[in-house]
Design a protein around this motif. Structure first.
Motif, short mmCIF file in Angstrom:
data_model
loop_
_atom_site.label_atom_id
_atom_site.label_comp_id
_atom_site.label_asym_id
_atom_site.label_seq_id
_atom_site.Cartn_x
_atom_site.Cartn_y
_atom_site.Cartn_z
N GLN A 1 0.83 -1.19 0.00
CA GLN A 1 0.00 0.00 0.00
C GLN A 1 0.87 1.24 0.00
O GLN A 1 1.94 1.27 0.59
N ALA A 2 0.40 2.26 -0.67
CA ALA A 2 1.08 3.55 -0.70
C ALA A 2 0.29 4.55 0.12
O ALA A 2 -0.94 4.55 0.11
N GLN A 3 1.02 5.38 0.84
CA GLN A 3 0.38 6.50 1.53
C GLN A 3 0.59 7.74 0.66
O GLN A 3 1.71 8.02 0.22
N LEU A 4 -0.48 8.48 0.43
CA LEU A 4 -0.44 9.62 -0.48
C LEU A 4 -0.79 10.90 0.28
O LEU A 4 -1.72 10.91 1.10
N ALA A 5 -0.06 11.96 -0.01
CA ALA A 5 -0.30 13.24 0.64
C ALA A 5 -0.29 14.34 -0.41
O ALA A 5 0.74 14.57 -1.05
N GLU A 6 -1.44 15.01 -0.57
CA GLU A 6 -1.54 16.11 -1.53
C GLU A 6 -1.14 17.43 -0.87
O GLU A 6 -1.29 17.61 0.34
N SER A 7 -0.68 18.34 -1.70
CA SER A 7 -0.40 19.70 -1.26
C SER A 7 -0.52 20.62 -2.46
O SER A 7 -0.59 20.16 -3.60
N GLY A 8 -0.55 21.93 -2.18
CA GLY A 8 -0.56 22.91 -3.25
C GLY A 8 -1.90 23.55 -3.54
O GLY A 8 -1.99 24.42 -4.40
N GLY A 9 -2.94 23.10 -2.86
CA GLY A 9 -4.25 23.73 -3.07
C GLY A 9 -4.27 25.14 -2.53
O GLY A 9 -3.35 25.59 -1.84
N GLY A 10 -5.33 25.86 -2.86
CA GLY A 10 -5.47 27.23 -2.38
C GLY A 10 -6.58 27.95 -3.11
O GLY A 10 -7.40 27.32 -3.78
N SER A 11 -6.59 29.27 -2.97
CA SER A 11 -7.60 30.11 -3.60
C SER A 11 -6.94 31.01 -4.64
O SER A 11 -5.93 31.66 -4.33
N VAL A 12 -7.50 31.03 -5.83
CA VAL A 12 -6.97 31.84 -6.91
C VAL A 12 -8.12 32.49 -7.67
O VAL A 12 -9.24 31.95 -7.66
N PRO A 13 -7.88 33.59 -8.34
CA PRO A 13 -8.92 34.18 -9.18
C PRO A 13 -9.02 33.42 -10.49
O PRO A 13 -8.09 32.69 -10.89
N GLY A 16 -6.24 32.08 -13.14
CA GLY A 16 -5.00 31.80 -12.44
C GLY A 16 -4.53 30.37 -12.59
O GLY A 16 -5.17 29.55 -13.28
N SER A 17 -3.42 30.06 -11.93
CA SER A 17 -2.80 28.74 -12.01
C SER A 17 -2.45 28.23 -10.61
O SER A 17 -2.20 29.02 -9.69
N LEU A 18 -2.44 26.92 -10.50
CA LEU A 18 -1.97 26.25 -9.29
C LEU A 18 -1.26 24.97 -9.72
O LEU A 18 -1.59 24.39 -10.77
N ARG A 19 -0.34 24.53 -8.90
CA ARG A 19 0.28 23.22 -9.12
C ARG A 19 0.09 22.38 -7.87
O ARG A 19 0.56 22.74 -6.80
N LEU A 20 -0.61 21.27 -8.04
CA LEU A 20 -0.80 20.34 -6.95
C LEU A 20 0.30 19.29 -6.98
O LEU A 20 0.77 18.90 -8.05
N SER A 21 0.69 18.84 -5.80
CA SER A 21 1.68 17.79 -5.67
C SER A 21 1.08 16.63 -4.87
O SER A 21 0.24 16.85 -3.99
N CYS A 22 1.53 15.44 -5.18
CA CYS A 22 1.11 14.24 -4.45
C CYS A 22 2.36 13.43 -4.15
O CYS A 22 2.97 12.87 -5.08
N ALA A 23 2.73 13.38 -2.89
CA ALA A 23 3.91 12.64 -2.48
C ALA A 23 3.50 11.25 -2.00
O ALA A 23 2.60 11.13 -1.16
N ALA A 24 4.15 10.24 -2.52
CA ALA A 24 3.85 8.86 -2.14
C ALA A 24 4.93 8.34 -1.22
O ALA A 24 6.11 8.57 -1.42
N SER A 25 4.49 7.61 -0.21
CA SER A 25 5.42 6.96 0.71
C SER A 25 4.95 5.53 0.93
O SER A 25 3.82 5.17 0.58
N GLY A 26 5.81 4.73 1.49
CA GLY A 26 5.46 3.33 1.72
C GLY A 26 5.96 2.44 0.60
O GLY A 26 6.67 1.47 0.82
#
Length: 126
Positions: A1-13, A16-26
């Motif tokens: 099994q992999a543990q997944l953690a997202e980051s990079g969300g937020g509020s934009v007009p 705009g642009s955003l970049r989400l990341s998903c780090a896998a561990s395990g």
């Protein structure tokens, strides 16, 4: 099994642009087909994008094609979702998911995935 953690969300007009990341561990993310899904309030979870194990084939929902780009860095066990030209309709909680698949094979249905992150909120204002 992999543990997944997202980051990079937020509020934009809008626009705009955003970049989400998903780090896998395990287990290394290179073992998995990786996908992004999203769920807006009152709506079902929907597929956004997926990327296969080597050679990294990609697939996108029509609603994001040309605006979003999924990529992976296996050395960092991280998958990214670059989101450009955002609209209020992109507002949702975005989830990263992983499933073991043969090389080059992609999964696009949420029920195919058996590893999920906790989600990250993306809010686009008009």
């Amino acid at each position: 099994q992999a543990q997944l953690a997202e980051s990079g969300g937020g509020s934009v007009p809008a626009g705009g642009s955003l970049r989400l990341s998903c780090a896998a561990s395990g287990r290394p993310s290179s073992n998995y087909c990786m996908g992004w899904f999203r769920q807006a309030p009152g709506k079902e979870r929907e597929f956004v994008a997926a990327i296969s194990r080597s050679p990294g084939k990609t697939y996108y929902a029509d609603s994001v094609k040309g605006r979003f780009t999924i990529s992976r860095d296996n050395a960092k066990s991280t998958v990214y979702l670059q989101m450009n030209s955002l609209t209020p309709e992109d507002t949702a909680v975005y989830y990263c998911a992983a499933v073991a698949r043969p090389l080059g094979r992609i999964a696009t249905m949420s029920y195919e995935y058996d590893n999920w992150g906790q989600g990250t909120q993306v809010t686009v204002s008009s």
